[in-house]
Design an enzyme around this catalytic site. Structure first.
Site, PDB file in Angstrom:
ATOM      1  N   GLY A  49      50.687  33.294  44.777  1.00 27.80           N
ATOM      2  CA  GLY A  49      50.359  31.916  44.451  1.00 27.80           C
ATOM      3  C   GLY A  49      50.337  31.766  42.947  1.00 27.80           C
ATOM      4  O   GLY A  49      50.288  32.765  42.214  1.00 27.80           O
ATOM      5  N   GLN A  54      47.476  27.903  35.210  1.00 28.31           N
ATOM      6  CA  GLN A  54      47.844  29.262  34.790  1.00 28.31           C
ATOM      7  C   GLN A  54      49.097  29.260  33.911  1.00 28.31           C
ATOM      8  O   GLN A  54      49.387  30.242  33.239  1.00 28.31           O
ATOM      9  CB  GLN A  54      48.120  30.152  36.008  1.00 28.31           C
ATOM     10  CG  GLN A  54      46.876  30.583  36.763  1.00 28.31           C
ATOM     11  CD  GLN A  54      47.255  31.518  37.894  1.00 28.31           C
ATOM     12  OE1 GLN A  54      47.608  31.075  38.983  1.00 28.31           O
ATOM     13  NE2 GLN A  54      47.205  32.818  37.640  1.00 28.31           N
ATOM     14  N   CYS A 102      45.416  39.063  40.313  1.00 27.86           N
ATOM     15  CA  CYS A 102      45.777  37.755  39.782  1.00 27.86           C
ATOM     16  C   CYS A 102      46.774  37.943  38.651  1.00 27.86           C
ATOM     17  O   CYS A 102      46.603  38.843  37.821  1.00 27.86           O
ATOM     18  CB  CYS A 102      44.513  37.068  39.269  1.00 27.86           C
ATOM     19  SG  CYS A 102      44.808  35.445  38.552  1.00 27.86           S
ATOM     20  N   LEU A 103      47.783  37.083  38.606  1.00 21.73           N
ATOM     21  CA  LEU A 103      48.788  37.190  37.540  1.00 21.73           C
ATOM     22  C   LEU A 103      48.165  36.956  36.161  1.00 21.73           C
ATOM     23  O   LEU A 103      48.701  37.408  35.156  1.00 21.73           O
ATOM     24  CB  LEU A 103      49.931  36.195  37.778  1.00 21.73           C
ATOM     25  CG  LEU A 103      50.790  36.462  39.025  1.00 21.73           C
ATOM     26  CD1 LEU A 103      51.779  35.328  39.233  1.00 21.73           C
ATOM     27  CD2 LEU A 103      51.511  37.797  38.919  1.00 21.73           C
ATOM     28  N   HIS A 144      41.635  31.438  46.489  1.00 20.10           N
ATOM     29  CA  HIS A 144      41.902  31.978  45.146  1.00 20.10           C
ATOM     30  C   HIS A 144      42.629  30.931  44.298  1.00 20.10           C
ATOM     31  O   HIS A 144      42.255  30.712  43.134  1.00 20.10           O
ATOM     32  CB  HIS A 144      42.738  33.258  45.281  1.00 20.10           C
ATOM     33  CG  HIS A 144      43.125  33.885  43.981  1.00 20.10           C
ATOM     34  ND1 HIS A 144      42.668  35.125  43.580  1.00 20.10           N
ATOM     35  CD2 HIS A 144      43.943  33.449  42.978  1.00 20.10           C
ATOM     36  CE1 HIS A 144      43.184  35.406  42.383  1.00 20.10           C
ATOM     37  NE2 HIS A 144      43.966  34.412  42.002  1.00 20.10           N
ATOM     38  N   GLU A 145      43.644  30.290  44.864  1.00 21.11           N
ATOM     39  CA  GLU A 145      44.438  29.327  44.080  1.00 21.11           C
ATOM     40  C   GLU A 145      43.639  28.077  43.742  1.00 21.11           C
ATOM     41  O   GLU A 145      43.707  27.572  42.625  1.00 21.11           O
ATOM     42  CB  GLU A 145      45.730  28.956  44.822  1.00 21.11           C
ATOM     43  CG  GLU A 145      46.721  30.099  44.969  1.00 21.11           C
ATOM     44  CD  GLU A 145      46.927  30.912  43.692  1.00 21.11           C
ATOM     45  OE1 GLU A 145      47.006  30.314  42.599  1.00 21.11           O
ATOM     46  OE2 GLU A 145      46.981  32.137  43.780  1.00 21.11           O
ATOM     47  N   HIS A 148      41.343  28.516  40.865  1.00 19.64           N
ATOM     48  CA  HIS A 148      41.983  28.371  39.553  1.00 19.64           C
ATOM     49  C   HIS A 148      41.884  26.931  39.046  1.00 19.64           C
ATOM     50  O   HIS A 148      41.598  26.690  37.873  1.00 19.64           O
ATOM     51  CB  HIS A 148      43.473  28.745  39.630  1.00 19.64           C
ATOM     52  CG  HIS A 148      43.739  30.207  39.463  1.00 19.64           C
ATOM     53  ND1 HIS A 148      43.382  30.911  38.347  1.00 19.64           N
ATOM     54  CD2 HIS A 148      44.360  31.109  40.274  1.00 19.64           C
ATOM     55  CE1 HIS A 148      43.759  32.175  38.476  1.00 19.64           C
ATOM     56  NE2 HIS A 148      44.357  32.320  39.633  1.00 19.64           N
TER      57      HIS A 148
HETATM   58 NI    NI Z   1      45.212  34.089  40.351  1.00 20.21          NI
END
Ligand code: NI
Length: 191
Positions: A49, A54, A102-103, A144-145, A148
């Protein structure tokens, strides 16, 4: 299509709640092109995701997709989903322990608690209503998304910092036990 730069932990854009998008803005050429770039960037980075903030666009839009993902080979598949102005509501009190990465948090994973069954309400990329129930491991990905977009990172939800580990050490020391736990969840919900 353009690959976008991904913000990493410590950048204030990740800590600022993203703003809602109007239907008109969503349907604009600029925003539609941005969504294409968001998807492209998520796929290029092998993310499950990616949220708009981000990649430095502070709007409430995120992309989710799980195919044959080398970062998360145990994750059940999720077709490409774009959520605009999403709202999540837990359907039960039941939670599970998810090992997340997480990226925006390079080379770190940790255990966080997520709701097992949630209701997700949002628009799709064309402003059509989405109202779906998401269960199991996939529910963790959605939570999680949407976190963000509220300026939260999985790190905030790690209850035991001793679970934090690099990706190599996750593979070496934690993956087997986690996958075994998660398989029970996936078997129960198929997702
Ligand atoms: Ni993430």
């Amino acid at each position: 299509m353009t690959l976008l730069k991904i913000a990493t932990v410590g950048h204030p854009v990740l800590r600022t709640p993203a703003r809602e998008v109007s239907r008109e803005e969503l349907l604009s050429e600029r925003m539609q092109r941005f969504i294409d770039d968001l998807v492209e960037t998520m796929r290029d980075a092998n993310g499950a995701g990616l949220a708009a903030n981000q990649v430095f666009e502070p709007v409430r839009i995120c992309a989710i997709e799980v195919g044959d993902n080398p970062r998360y080979p145990y994750k059940p598949k999720i077709p490409l989903t774009i959520l605009v102005n999403p709202k999540i509501e837990p359907l039960t009190d039941e939670t599970f322990e998810n090992y997340e990465g997480c990226l925006s948090v390079p080379d770190l994973r940790g255990v966080v608690r997520r709701h097992v069954e949630i209701r997700v309400r949002a628009w799709d990329r064309y402003g059509q209503e989405i109202d779906q129930v998401v269960r199991g491991l996939s529910a963790g990905t959605f939570q999680h998304e949407v976190d963000h977009l509220d300026g939260k990172l999985f790190l905030d939800r790690v209850e035991d910092p001793r679970t934090l580990c690099t990706w190599a050490n996750f593979e070496r020391y934690h993956k087997a036990a986690f996958v075994e736990r998660v398989q029970a969840l996936v078997a129960r919900f198929g997702s």
